[in-house]
Motif scaffolding. Structure first.
Motif, PDB file in Angstrom:
ATOM      1  N   ALA A 174       0.814  -1.221   0.000  1.00 32.82           N
ATOM      2  CA  ALA A 174       0.000   0.000   0.000  1.00 32.82           C
ATOM      3  C   ALA A 174       0.843   1.264   0.000  1.00 32.82           C
ATOM      4  CB  ALA A 174      -0.933   0.006   1.205  1.00 32.82           C
ATOM      5  N   GLY A 175       2.119   1.150   0.372  1.00 29.62           N
ATOM      6  CA  GLY A 175       2.980   2.330   0.346  1.00 29.62           C
ATOM      7  C   GLY A 175       3.717   2.629   1.631  1.00 29.62           C
ATOM      8  N   LEU A 176       3.498   1.827   2.684  1.00 26.06           N
ATOM      9  CA  LEU A 176       4.258   2.014   3.914  1.00 26.06           C
ATOM     10  C   LEU A 176       5.656   1.425   3.757  1.00 26.06           C
ATOM     11  CD1 LEU A 176       1.569   1.035   6.595  1.00 26.06           C
ATOM     12  CD2 LEU A 176       2.464   3.325   6.184  1.00 26.06           C
ATOM     13  N   SER A 177       6.629   2.052   4.366  1.00 25.58           N
ATOM     14  CA  SER A 177       7.982   1.504   4.340  1.00 25.58           C
ATOM     15  C   SER A 177       8.112   0.478   5.460  1.00 25.58           C
ATOM     16  CB  SER A 177       9.009   2.617   4.542  1.00 25.58           C
ATOM     17  OG  SER A 177       8.928   3.123   5.865  1.00 25.58           O
ATOM     18  N   PRO A 178       9.083  -0.436   5.355  1.00 24.74           N
ATOM     19  CA  PRO A 178       9.312  -1.378   6.471  1.00 24.74           C
ATOM     20  C   PRO A 178       9.558  -0.662   7.795  1.00 24.74           C
ATOM     21  CG  PRO A 178      10.492  -2.112   4.515  1.00 24.74           C
ATOM     22  CD  PRO A 178       9.937  -0.747   4.191  1.00 24.74           C
ATOM     23  N   GLU A 179      10.253   0.481   7.758  1.00 26.08           N
ATOM     24  CA  GLU A 179      10.505   1.231   8.988  1.00 26.08           C
ATOM     25  C   GLU A 179       9.200   1.753   9.590  1.00 26.08           C
ATOM     26  OE1 GLU A 179      14.092   0.955   6.595  1.00 26.08           O
ATOM     27  OE2 GLU A 179      12.078   1.705   6.127  1.00 26.08           O
ATOM     28  N   GLN A 180       8.271   2.188   8.747  1.00 28.92           N
ATOM     29  CA  GLN A 180       6.985   2.692   9.251  1.00 28.92           C
ATOM     30  C   GLN A 180       6.147   1.571   9.856  1.00 28.92           C
ATOM     31  OE1 GLN A 180       5.807   4.583   5.588  1.00 28.92           O
ATOM     32  NE2 GLN A 180       6.228   6.630   6.365  1.00 28.92           N
ATOM     33  N   ILE A 181       6.221   0.375   9.278  1.00 27.05           N
ATOM     34  CA  ILE A 181       5.481  -0.754   9.843  1.00 27.05           C
ATOM     35  C   ILE A 181       6.057  -1.145  11.197  1.00 27.05           C
ATOM     36  CG2 ILE A 181       4.874  -3.181   9.493  1.00 27.05           C
ATOM     37  CD1 ILE A 181       4.798  -2.579   6.488  1.00 27.05           C
ATOM     38  N   LEU A 182       7.385  -1.115  11.313  1.00 23.67           N
ATOM     39  CA  LEU A 182       8.001  -1.376  12.607  1.00 23.67           C
ATOM     40  C   LEU A 182       7.602  -0.304  13.623  1.00 23.67           C
ATOM     41  CD1 LEU A 182      11.602  -2.508  11.565  1.00 23.67           C
ATOM     42  CD2 LEU A 182       9.767  -3.926  12.503  1.00 23.67           C
ATOM     43  N   ALA A 183       7.475   0.940  13.152  1.00 21.99           N
ATOM     44  CA  ALA A 183       7.028   2.010  14.043  1.00 21.99           C
ATOM     45  C   ALA A 183       5.605   1.753  14.519  1.00 21.99           C
ATOM     46  CB  ALA A 183       7.127   3.357  13.330  1.00 21.99           C
ATOM     47  N   LEU A 184       4.742   1.277  13.614  1.00 23.07           N
ATOM     48  CA  LEU A 184       3.367   0.926  14.010  1.00 23.07           C
ATOM     49  C   LEU A 184       3.374  -0.139  15.098  1.00 23.07           C
ATOM     50  CD1 LEU A 184       1.205   0.730  10.757  1.00 23.07           C
ATOM     51  CD2 LEU A 184       0.912   2.286  12.686  1.00 23.07           C
ATOM     52  N   ALA A 185       4.211  -1.152  14.910  1.00 25.72           N
ATOM     53  CA  ALA A 185       4.292  -2.212  15.913  1.00 25.72           C
ATOM     54  C   ALA A 185       4.717  -1.646  17.261  1.00 25.72           C
ATOM     55  CB  ALA A 185       5.266  -3.289  15.450  1.00 25.72           C
ATOM     56  N   GLY A 186       5.630  -0.680  17.250  1.00 18.89           N
ATOM     57  CA  GLY A 186       6.052  -0.067  18.496  1.00 18.89           C
ATOM     58  C   GLY A 186       4.966   0.781  19.128  1.00 18.89           C
ATOM     59  N   ILE A 187       4.167   1.460  18.309  1.00 22.03           N
ATOM     60  CA  ILE A 187       3.096   2.318  18.828  1.00 22.03           C
ATOM     61  C   ILE A 187       2.030   1.491  19.548  1.00 22.03           C
ATOM     62  CG2 ILE A 187       1.180   3.823  18.141  1.00 22.03           C
ATOM     63  CD1 ILE A 187       3.023   4.796  15.832  1.00 22.03           C
ATOM     64  N   PHE A 188       1.664   0.352  18.946  1.00 23.65           N
ATOM     65  CA  PHE A 188       0.554  -0.445  19.471  1.00 23.65           C
ATOM     66  C   PHE A 188       1.011  -1.689  20.240  1.00 23.65           C
ATOM     67  CE2 PHE A 188      -1.494   1.799  15.885  1.00 23.65           C
ATOM     68  CZ  PHE A 188      -2.613   2.311  16.532  1.00 23.65           C
ATOM     69  N   GLU A 189       2.294  -1.770  20.575  1.00 24.07           N
ATOM     70  CA  GLU A 189       2.805  -3.004  21.166  1.00 24.07           C
ATOM     71  C   GLU A 189       2.179  -3.318  22.516  1.00 24.07           C
ATOM     72  OE1 GLU A 189       6.978  -2.809  21.864  1.00 24.07           O
ATOM     73  OE2 GLU A 189       6.888  -0.829  22.793  1.00 24.07           O
ATOM     74  N   TYR A 190       1.593  -2.329  23.190  1.00 23.54           N
ATOM     75  CA  TYR A 190       0.974  -2.577  24.482  1.00 23.54           C
ATOM     76  C   TYR A 190      -0.457  -3.086  24.353  1.00 23.54           C
ATOM     77  CZ  TYR A 190       4.946  -0.100  26.479  1.00 23.54           C
ATOM     78  OH  TYR A 190       6.216   0.265  26.852  1.00 23.54           O
ATOM     79  N   ASP A 191      -1.048  -2.979  23.149  1.00 25.45           N
ATOM     80  CA  ASP A 191      -2.447  -3.355  22.966  1.00 25.45           C
ATOM     81  C   ASP A 191      -2.673  -4.434  21.918  1.00 25.45           C
ATOM     82  OD1 ASP A 191      -3.769  -1.365  24.744  1.00 25.45           O
ATOM     83  OD2 ASP A 191      -2.815   0.064  23.390  1.00 25.45           O
ATOM     84  N   ILE A 192      -1.730  -4.594  20.974  1.00 26.77           N
ATOM     85  CA  ILE A 192      -1.929  -5.515  19.861  1.00 26.77           C
ATOM     86  C   ILE A 192      -0.759  -6.475  19.778  1.00 26.77           C
ATOM     87  CG2 ILE A 192      -2.183  -5.721  17.351  1.00 26.77           C
ATOM     88  CD1 ILE A 192      -3.406  -2.950  17.314  1.00 26.77           C
ATOM     89  N   ALA A 203      -8.850  -3.826   8.562  1.00 26.29           N
ATOM     90  CA  ALA A 203      -8.428  -2.629   7.830  1.00 26.29           C
ATOM     91  C   ALA A 203      -7.413  -1.828   8.635  1.00 26.29           C
ATOM     92  CB  ALA A 203      -9.633  -1.752   7.513  1.00 26.29           C
ATOM     93  N   PHE A 204      -6.602  -1.055   7.913  1.00 27.71           N
ATOM     94  CA  PHE A 204      -5.680  -0.133   8.571  1.00 27.71           C
ATOM     95  C   PHE A 204      -5.626   1.169   7.784  1.00 27.71           C
ATOM     96  CE2 PHE A 204      -3.089  -2.634   5.660  1.00 27.71           C
ATOM     97  CZ  PHE A 204      -2.325  -1.685   5.003  1.00 27.71           C
ATOM     98  N   SER A 205      -5.489   2.269   8.508  1.00 27.19           N
ATOM     99  CA  SER A 205      -5.310   3.598   7.914  1.00 27.19           C
ATOM    100  C   SER A 205      -4.207   4.302   8.685  1.00 27.19           C
ATOM    101  CB  SER A 205      -6.597   4.424   7.989  1.00 27.19           C
ATOM    102  OG  SER A 205      -7.650   3.800   7.303  1.00 27.19           O
ATOM    103  N   VAL A 206      -3.285   4.923   7.960  1.00 31.88           N
ATOM    104  CA  VAL A 206      -2.139   5.571   8.587  1.00 31.88           C
ATOM    105  C   VAL A 206      -1.935   6.947   7.965  1.00 31.88           C
ATOM    106  CG1 VAL A 206       0.302   5.367   9.175  1.00 31.88           C
ATOM    107  CG2 VAL A 206      -1.081   3.298   8.897  1.00 31.88           C
ATOM    108  N   VAL A 207      -1.802   7.960   8.797  1.00 35.09           N
ATOM    109  CA  VAL A 207      -1.473   9.317   8.340  1.00 35.09           C
ATOM    110  C   VAL A 207       0.012   9.534   8.591  1.00 35.09           C
ATOM    111  CG1 VAL A 207      -1.948  11.783   8.564  1.00 35.09           C
ATOM    112  CG2 VAL A 207      -3.782  10.129   8.917  1.00 35.09           C
ATOM    113  N   VAL A 208       0.758   9.787   7.516  1.00 38.41           N
ATOM    114  CA  VAL A 208       2.203   9.958   7.647  1.00 38.41           C
ATOM    115  C   VAL A 208       2.624  11.285   7.036  1.00 38.41           C
ATOM    116  CG1 VAL A 208       2.701   7.486   7.667  1.00 38.41           C
ATOM    117  CG2 VAL A 208       2.642   8.699   5.504  1.00 38.41           C
ATOM    118  N   ASP A 209       3.578  11.918   7.658  1.00 35.34           N
ATOM    119  CA  ASP A 209       4.232  13.098   7.089  1.00 35.34           C
ATOM    120  C   ASP A 209       5.512  12.653   6.417  1.00 35.34           C
ATOM    121  OD1 ASP A 209       2.319  14.870   7.867  1.00 35.34           O
ATOM    122  OD2 ASP A 209       3.376  15.571   9.653  1.00 35.34           O
TER     123      ASP A 209
END
Length: 429
Positions: A174-192, A203-209
Motif C-alpha cells: 500500500a505504500g508504507l515503508s518497512p521502517e513505518q510498519i516497525l514504528a506501528l508495531a512499536g506504537i501499538f505493542e501494548y495493545d496488539i 483494515a488499517f489507515s495511517v497518516v504519515v508526514d
C-alpha cells in the motif's frame, strides 16, 4: 573552349569513337586539375590517417553509476569494491564523517559514483541523505569534500488498505515503508499482538508526514495518526506533544498508549496452554493448576521483558530449566522458563526495560517441546496475565486535553475521508 572543341574533332577523326571518347575525358580531367587554384583540390587521406575518426581523439565522458546499499554494506566496503585503495578510502571517510552521520546509511540508500572510463577509477562520490548531498572529488593525492543542502517540502499522505496476507506485506504494497510498519508495531505493542491479533479483512489507515526533496529523495517523519482493526476491536493512535520536545501517542480519549507492560513477551506461533486452575499436566498426567501461559514458538525465538524492572533471579531452577524472574514496580513480577539460553548481561541485580531481550525459547526443564513458560505475579500471587487490565501511564487533562482534541479531529478527518493518494504541502523546512 574553341581550341578544345577543334582538338576533339581531330582526335575523333583519327581514332575510333569509343577510344577517342576515353582520351577526350582524360585530357579534360587533367586540364581541370592543372587549372584549379592551389588549396581547393581535396586529395584522399592516406590509409593510416586518423582524419575522419574523431572518436580516437575525443576522450570518453565519465560514467555515473547509481549504487544501492545492500545489507552488510558500508561506505568502506562500497569504495573498495569499486577499486578505491584502502588508504584512499579511509582518507575519504575521514573527511566525510564531519559532514555526515555515517550510521544513518541504511540498506536501500542510493549513492552515486563518477568513474573514469579507461582505468575505472572513482573520481567523485555523491551521498544524498537527510536533505543534504555530500560530494567528494579526487584532488591530487587526496579528496575534497563539500555539503549542499537540498530544498524540501513536508507533505501529508494517507495510506490505507485491508489485510489479506499480513500487515507487513499489505502495508508495503500500500505504500508504507518497512521502517513505518516497525514504528506501528512499536506504537501499538501494548495493545496488539502483531502475530496473532490480525484477521483477514482487518483494515488499517495511517497518516504519515513525508519530506519531499528537490532532488527526488524522500524522507520519513513520525506517523501522525493510525487506526487498526485487530482482535475484533478498533485501535487508534494520535501523536501529540503536551509540551515542546516531548511527544507520545495517545488513544481517542487522550490516554497514553504506553502501559506498564507489553502485550506479550515474544512473537509466538500460538498459545499452547492458557492460565488454568485445573489442567492435566502433559508429563505427569495428573490434574494440577497451570497458573501460567505457555507460548509455543520455535527454539531460539527471542523473549523480551514485558516491563521495566530488576532481575531477581537468573539461572537453572528445577522444572523451569533456564529461568529468569524480574521484579517490577507496584508489587508486580514476571517469570520466564525453559530458555535454551539466557541473554548476555541478564544476571541478578541487572536493570531491564520493556522490550529488552532476556533469553531465547528452548526446551530445558520439564518441557515436552520448545515453548516459553510465562508467569505473572501480583503481590506474590500468580494471576492470569491475559485477563489483567493494565492501567495506562498518563491521561491528558486541562488545556493539554483541549488542544489534543483539536489535533485529533484534524487527524480523524484525514483517517476517515481522505483518499489514498491525497497529499498536501504543510510547510517548508
Amino acid at each position: 573552349m574553341s581550341h578544345l572543341r577543334h582538338f576533339a574533332q581531330i582526335v575523333f577523326r583519327a581514332v575510333r569513337p569509343r577510344i577517342a571518347a576515353s582520351i577526350f575525358i582524360g585530357v579534360c580531367v587533367s586540364l581541370l586539375v592543372w587549372c584549379a587554384p592551389i588549396g581547393e583540390v581535396a586529395l584522399p587521406p592516406p590509409e593510416n590517417s586518423s582524419t575522419g575518426n574523431t572518436d580516437a581523439l575525443t576522450p570518453k565522458p565519465f560514467e555515473r553509476l547509481a549504487v544501492k546499499l545492500k545489507r552488510g554494506d558500508t561506505l568502506l566496503t562500497l569504495l573498495t569494491q569499486h577499486g578505491v585503495k584502502p588508504p584512499s578510502a579511509h582518507d575519504l571517510i575521514a573527511k566525510v564523517r564531519p559532514l555526515l552521520n555515517l550510521r544513518q546509511l541504511r540498506p536501500g540508500n542510493h549513492l552515486e559514483l563518477v568513474v573514469e572510463p579507461e582505468n575505472r577509477t572513482v573520481q567523485e562520490l555523491e551521498i544524498p541523505l537527510d536533505g543534504n548531498i555530500v560530494r567528494a572529488k579526487t584532488a591530487g593525492q587526496g579528496w575534497t569534500v563539500e555539503r549542499e543542502q537540498v530544498s524540501s517540502t513536508v507533505v501529508t499522505r494517507v495510506i490505507r488498505d485491508r489485510i489479506s496476507r499480513s500487515l507487513y506485506e499489505n502495508g508495503v504494497a500500500a505504500g508504507l515503508s518497512p521502517e513505518q510498519i516497525l514504528a506501528l508495531a512499536g506504537i501499538f505493542e501494548y495493545d496488539i499482538d502483531f502475530f496473532s491479533d490480525f484477521q483477514r479483512g482487518d483494515a488499517f489507515s495511517v497518516v504519515v508526514d513525508e519530506i519531499l526533496y528537490a532532488n527526488g529523495q524522500r524522507g520519513q517523519r513520525k506517523i501522525r495518526a493510525a487506526r487498526l482493526a485487530a482482535d475484533g476491536k478498533i485501535h487508534s493512535a494520535f501523536y501529540f506533544s503536551p509540551e515542546p520536545g516531548r511527544g507520545f501517542y495517545y488513544d481517542h480519549d487522550g490516554k497514553q498508549l504506553r502501559r506498564s507492560f507489553l502485550r506479550a513477551p515474544l512473537s509466538y506461533t500460538r498459545i499452547s496452554s492458557r492460565y488454568s486452575v485445573a489442567r492435566r499436566h502433559p508429563i505427569f498426567r495428573i490434574v494440577r493448576p497451570h497458573q501460567a501461559i505457555d507460548y509455543a514458538a520455535p527454539s531460539g525465538t527471542p523473549v523480551v521483558a514485558i516491563g521495566a524492572g530488576k532481575v531477581s533471579y537468573s539461572g537453572r531452577r528445577f522444572g523451569y530449566g533456564n529461568f529468569v524472574e524480574i521484579a517490577h514496580s507496584s508489587g508486580y513480577a514476571s517469570r520466564y522458563g525453559h530458555f535454551s539460553r539466557i541473554a548476555p548481561g541478564i544476571r541478578r541485580g541487572a536493570e531491564v526495560n520493556a522490550g529488552d531481550v532476556i533469553g531465547f525459547v528452548g526446551q530445558t526443564g520439564h518441557a515436552t517441546g520448545p515453548h516459553l513458560h510465562f508467569e505473572f505475579l501480583q503481590s506474590g500471587r500468580k494471576v492470569d496475565f491475559l485477563g489483567l487490565k493494565i492501567p495506562r501511564i498518563e491521561h491528558l487533562s486541562g488545556k493539554a486535553l483541549e488542544r489534543f482534541k483539536r489535533e485529533r479531529e484534524e487527524n480523524l478527518a484525514w483517517l476517515r475521508h481522505r483518499n489514498l493518494d491525497t497529499a498536501r504541502p504543510t510547510g517548508s523546512l
